[in-house]
Design an enzyme around this catalytic site. Structure first.
Site, PDB file in Angstrom:
ATOM      1  N   LYS A   1      83.548  61.508  47.984  1.00  0.00           N
ATOM      2  CA  LYS A   1      85.042  61.617  47.452  1.00  0.00           C
ATOM      3  C   LYS A   1      85.932  62.864  48.291  1.00  0.00           C
ATOM      4  O   LYS A   1      86.801  62.786  48.433  1.00  0.00           O
ATOM      5  CB  LYS A   1      85.034  61.903  45.894  1.00  0.00           C
ATOM      6  CG  LYS A   1      84.203  60.835  45.142  1.00  0.00           C
ATOM      7  CD  LYS A   1      84.082  60.995  43.721  1.00  0.00           C
ATOM      8  CE  LYS A   1      83.598  62.304  43.376  1.00  0.00           C
ATOM      9  NZ  LYS A   1      82.007  62.158  43.690  1.00  0.00           N
TER      10      LYS A   1
ATOM     11  N   ARG B   1      86.517  62.548  34.605  1.00  0.00           N
ATOM     12  CA  ARG B   1      85.056  62.263  34.639  1.00  0.00           C
ATOM     13  C   ARG B   1      84.571  61.749  33.269  1.00  0.00           C
ATOM     14  O   ARG B   1      83.335  61.521  32.798  1.00  0.00           O
ATOM     15  CB  ARG B   1      84.235  63.580  34.811  1.00  0.00           C
ATOM     16  CG  ARG B   1      83.613  63.453  36.309  1.00  0.00           C
ATOM     17  CD  ARG B   1      83.186  64.933  36.463  1.00  0.00           C
ATOM     18  NE  ARG B   1      82.218  65.056  37.509  1.00  0.00           N
ATOM     19  CZ  ARG B   1      82.224  65.061  38.578  1.00  0.00           C
ATOM     20  NH1 ARG B   1      83.430  65.556  38.978  1.00  0.00           N
ATOM     21  NH2 ARG B   1      81.284  65.497  39.431  1.00  0.00           N
TER      22      ARG B   1
ATOM     23  N   ARG C   1      73.400  68.085  52.722  1.00  0.00           N
ATOM     24  CA  ARG C   1      74.699  68.601  52.686  1.00  0.00           C
ATOM     25  C   ARG C   1      74.567  69.955  52.950  1.00  0.00           C
ATOM     26  O   ARG C   1      73.861  70.634  52.401  1.00  0.00           O
ATOM     27  CB  ARG C   1      75.410  68.151  51.490  1.00  0.00           C
ATOM     28  CG  ARG C   1      76.750  69.017  51.468  1.00  0.00           C
ATOM     29  CD  ARG C   1      77.570  68.540  50.555  1.00  0.00           C
ATOM     30  NE  ARG C   1      77.254  68.415  49.127  1.00  0.00           N
ATOM     31  CZ  ARG C   1      77.721  67.829  48.032  1.00  0.00           C
ATOM     32  NH1 ARG C   1      78.945  67.343  48.020  1.00  0.00           N
ATOM     33  NH2 ARG C   1      77.238  68.026  46.851  1.00  0.00           N
TER      34      ARG C   1
ATOM     35  N   ARG D   1      74.501  73.723  48.695  1.00  0.00           N
ATOM     36  CA  ARG D   1      74.932  73.991  47.077  1.00  0.00           C
ATOM     37  C   ARG D   1      73.936  73.965  46.236  1.00  0.00           C
ATOM     38  O   ARG D   1      72.794  73.284  46.429  1.00  0.00           O
ATOM     39  CB  ARG D   1      75.997  72.588  46.827  1.00  0.00           C
ATOM     40  CG  ARG D   1      77.213  72.888  46.881  1.00  0.00           C
ATOM     41  CD  ARG D   1      78.366  71.892  46.779  1.00  0.00           C
ATOM     42  NE  ARG D   1      78.207  71.133  45.419  1.00  0.00           N
ATOM     43  CZ  ARG D   1      78.933  70.107  45.376  1.00  0.00           C
ATOM     44  NH1 ARG D   1      79.989  69.689  45.938  1.00  0.00           N
ATOM     45  NH2 ARG D   1      78.925  69.333  44.026  1.00  0.00           N
TER      46      ARG D   1
ATOM     47  N   ARG E   1      72.712  64.585  37.617  1.00  0.00           N
ATOM     48  CA  ARG E   1      74.191  64.401  37.888  1.00  0.00           C
ATOM     49  C   ARG E   1      74.144  63.013  37.798  1.00  0.00           C
ATOM     50  O   ARG E   1      75.354  62.343  37.389  1.00  0.00           O
ATOM     51  CB  ARG E   1      74.457  64.924  39.398  1.00  0.00           C
ATOM     52  CG  ARG E   1      74.532  66.539  39.095  1.00  0.00           C
ATOM     53  CD  ARG E   1      74.750  67.042  40.374  1.00  0.00           C
ATOM     54  NE  ARG E   1      75.869  66.889  41.101  1.00  0.00           N
ATOM     55  CZ  ARG E   1      76.280  67.171  42.522  1.00  0.00           C
ATOM     56  NH1 ARG E   1      75.069  67.632  42.955  1.00  0.00           N
ATOM     57  NH2 ARG E   1      77.056  66.794  43.121  1.00  0.00           N
TER      58      ARG E   1
HETATM   59  P1  AP5 Z   1      81.155  64.547  49.797  1.00  0.00           P
HETATM   60  O1  AP5 Z   1      82.173  63.874  50.330  1.00  0.00           O
HETATM   61  O2  AP5 Z   1      81.178  65.906  49.661  1.00  0.00           O
HETATM   62  O3  AP5 Z   1      80.863  63.746  48.354  1.00  0.00           O
HETATM   63  P2  AP5 Z   1      81.440  63.957  46.854  1.00  0.00           P
HETATM   64  O4  AP5 Z   1      81.521  62.447  46.440  1.00  0.00           O
HETATM   65  O5  AP5 Z   1      82.645  64.636  47.163  1.00  0.00           O
HETATM   66  O6  AP5 Z   1      80.357  64.643  46.536  1.00  0.00           O
HETATM   67  P3  AP5 Z   1      80.252  65.880  45.318  1.00  0.00           P
HETATM   68  O7  AP5 Z   1      78.427  66.073  45.167  1.00  0.00           O
HETATM   69  O8  AP5 Z   1      81.117  67.066  45.570  1.00  0.00           O
HETATM   70  O9  AP5 Z   1      80.625  65.018  43.991  1.00  0.00           O
HETATM   71  P4  AP5 Z   1      80.489  65.494  42.661  1.00  0.00           P
HETATM   72  O10 AP5 Z   1      81.410  64.569  42.008  1.00  0.00           O
HETATM   73  O11 AP5 Z   1      79.190  65.541  42.069  1.00  0.00           O
HETATM   74  O12 AP5 Z   1      80.621  66.988  42.676  1.00  0.00           O
HETATM   75  P5  AP5 Z   1      81.931  67.820  42.021  1.00  0.00           P
HETATM   76  O13 AP5 Z   1      82.119  69.142  43.123  1.00  0.00           O
HETATM   77  O14 AP5 Z   1      83.168  67.106  41.909  1.00  0.00           O
HETATM   78  O15 AP5 Z   1      79.908  64.206  50.722  1.00  0.00           O
HETATM   79  C1  AP5 Z   1      78.425  64.456  50.323  1.00  0.00           C
HETATM   80  C2  AP5 Z   1      77.730  64.556  51.707  1.00  0.00           C
HETATM   81  O16 AP5 Z   1      77.537  63.376  52.271  1.00  0.00           O
HETATM   82  C3  AP5 Z   1      78.246  65.539  52.649  1.00  0.00           C
HETATM   83  O17 AP5 Z   1      77.345  66.035  53.379  1.00  0.00           O
HETATM   84  C4  AP5 Z   1      79.101  64.455  53.495  1.00  0.00           C
HETATM   85  O18 AP5 Z   1      79.165  65.075  54.851  1.00  0.00           O
HETATM   86  C5  AP5 Z   1      78.232  63.344  53.528  1.00  0.00           C
HETATM   87  N1  AP5 Z   1      78.885  61.942  53.614  1.00  0.00           N
HETATM   88  C6  AP5 Z   1      80.346  61.628  53.318  1.00  0.00           C
HETATM   89  N2  AP5 Z   1      80.633  60.561  53.466  1.00  0.00           N
HETATM   90  C7  AP5 Z   1      79.428  60.089  54.125  1.00  0.00           C
HETATM   91  C8  AP5 Z   1      79.165  58.664  54.737  1.00  0.00           C
HETATM   92  N3  AP5 Z   1      79.921  57.651  54.600  1.00  0.00           N
HETATM   93  N4  AP5 Z   1      77.907  58.617  55.219  1.00  0.00           N
HETATM   94  C9  AP5 Z   1      77.028  59.528  55.353  1.00  0.00           C
HETATM   95  N5  AP5 Z   1      77.350  60.795  55.150  1.00  0.00           N
HETATM   96  C10 AP5 Z   1      78.553  61.056  54.367  1.00  0.00           C
HETATM   97  O19 AP5 Z   1      81.484  68.575  40.868  1.00  0.00           O
HETATM   98  C11 AP5 Z   1      80.331  69.300  40.808  1.00  0.00           C
HETATM   99  C12 AP5 Z   1      79.974  69.792  39.293  1.00  0.00           C
HETATM  100  O20 AP5 Z   1      81.277  70.533  38.625  1.00  0.00           O
HETATM  101  C13 AP5 Z   1      79.838  68.713  38.523  1.00  0.00           C
HETATM  102  O21 AP5 Z   1      78.486  68.284  38.540  1.00  0.00           O
HETATM  103  C14 AP5 Z   1      80.327  69.261  37.089  1.00  0.00           C
HETATM  104  O22 AP5 Z   1      79.409  70.042  36.559  1.00  0.00           O
HETATM  105  C15 AP5 Z   1      81.578  70.092  37.384  1.00  0.00           C
HETATM  106  N6  AP5 Z   1      82.728  69.168  37.549  1.00  0.00           N
HETATM  107  C16 AP5 Z   1      83.636  68.861  38.547  1.00  0.00           C
HETATM  108  N7  AP5 Z   1      84.635  68.072  37.960  1.00  0.00           N
HETATM  109  C17 AP5 Z   1      84.386  67.870  36.691  1.00  0.00           C
HETATM  110  C18 AP5 Z   1      85.179  67.338  35.662  1.00  0.00           C
HETATM  111  N8  AP5 Z   1      86.209  66.471  36.027  1.00  0.00           N
HETATM  112  N9  AP5 Z   1      84.645  67.253  34.450  1.00  0.00           N
HETATM  113  C19 AP5 Z   1      83.507  68.080  33.997  1.00  0.00           C
HETATM  114  N10 AP5 Z   1      82.714  68.643  34.831  1.00  0.00           N
HETATM  115  C20 AP5 Z   1      83.333  68.714  36.216  1.00  0.00           C
END
Ligand code: AP5
Length: 215
Positions: free
Chosen positions: A13, A88, A127, A160, A171
């Site tokens: 994402k 979410r 990552r 991270r 997660r």
């Molecule tokens: P990346 O693009 O970083 O993936 P992502 O989907 O953004 O992953 P996140 O881990 O950031 O998502 P998340 O939703 O768990 O975390 P968030 O930060 O929102 O890609 C991942 C890796 O893969 C990278 O190394 C990239 O280079 C690689 N990659 C990408 N595309 C690829 C491909 N096609 N092929 C191969 N490799 C690829 O949330 C973190 C925490 O915050 C949550 O757990 C929660 O505690 C809290 N939080 C955040 N938002 C909320 C909310 N709305 N409500 C409640 N809690 C929340």
């Protein structure tokens, strides 16, 4: 155009959100990034959120909706928004719907990046991010030119805290229990939901997303 980039942790994402935001000159609103910024600054919200994030659980809906409202209040008219990692929960989706209606805006589409659990665990174990400029890398798919060093600013790269395997598995379970039902909520309200295979080359995934949005 206002869209949601949806999908499990590590689906891509953030990667695709950054690319689409550049391609269309849209605002990318990532609740994960907002929370990590609060953690870095050591604000009361950051200190509280850190424990929840490290455990792989969700930060309370009211906190998240407060953060999103703040960003949307400063949003320039006419610039579309890419919501990344939000909503979410069904309650967050309801809150977003009320917020957009109040601003005279609507949601155009949900783009769901679909990736299998095992691929996600491997991906997140590789990552790396830059604590200085926030660039994201991956040891398997997007390695930095010099191991451990950010291509953009030269800072040392980190992992991270929530990318440890047991936290990633938690997660994923939280995603299935609390986040996946949001898709049915949007479908029931006739918001178009497009499922895109996210386990392909990053450029191919981006091309598919652009094709869908062009329609
Ligand atoms: P990346 O693009 O970083 O993936 P992502 O989907 O953004 O992953 P996140 O881990 O950031 O998502 P998340 O939703 O768990 O975390 P968030 O930060 O929102 O890609 C991942 C890796 O893969 C990278 O190394 C990239 O280079 C690689 N990659 C990408 N595309 C690829 C491909 N096609 N092929 C191969 N490799 C690829 O949330 C973190 C925490 O915050 C949550 O757990 C929660 O505690 C809290 N939080 C955040 N938002 C909320 C909310 N709305 N409500 C409640 N809690 C929340």
């Amino acid at each position: 155009m206002n869209i949601i980039l949806f999908g499990p942790p590590g689906a891509g994402k953030g990667t695709q959100g950054e690319r689409l935001a550049g391609h269309y000159t849209m605002l990318r609103l990532s609740t994960g990034d907002l929370l990590r910024e609060a953690v870095r600054k050591g604000t009361p919200l950051g200190l509280e959120a850190r424990r929840t994030m490290d455990a792989g659980e969700l930060v309370p809906d009211a906190v998240i909706l407060g953060l999103v409202k703040e960003v949307m209040a400063g949003q320039r008219e006419g610039t579309g928004v890419i919501f990344d990692g939000f909503p979410r929960t069904v309650s967050q989706a309801e809150g977003l719907s009320t917020l957009l209606a109040g601003l005279g805006l609507r949601l155009d589409a949900v783009l769901l990046l679909d990736v299998a659990d095992d691929a996600i665990v491997r991906r997140l174990s590789g990552r790396l991010f830059c604590p200085s400029c926030q660039a994201v890398y991956n040891l398997y798919s997007e390695p930095p030119a010099v191991p451990g060093i950010c291509d953009r600013c030269g800072a040392a790269l980190s992992q991270r805290d929530d990318d440890r395997e047991e936290t990633v598995r938690r997660r994923l379970a939280v995603y299935r229990e609390q986040t996946a039902p949001v898709v049915a909520w949007y479908r029931a309200r006739q918001v178009p939901v497009h499922v895109v295979a996210g386990d392909r080359d990053i450029n191919e995934v981006q091309a598919d997303l652009v094709r869908i949005l062009a329609r």
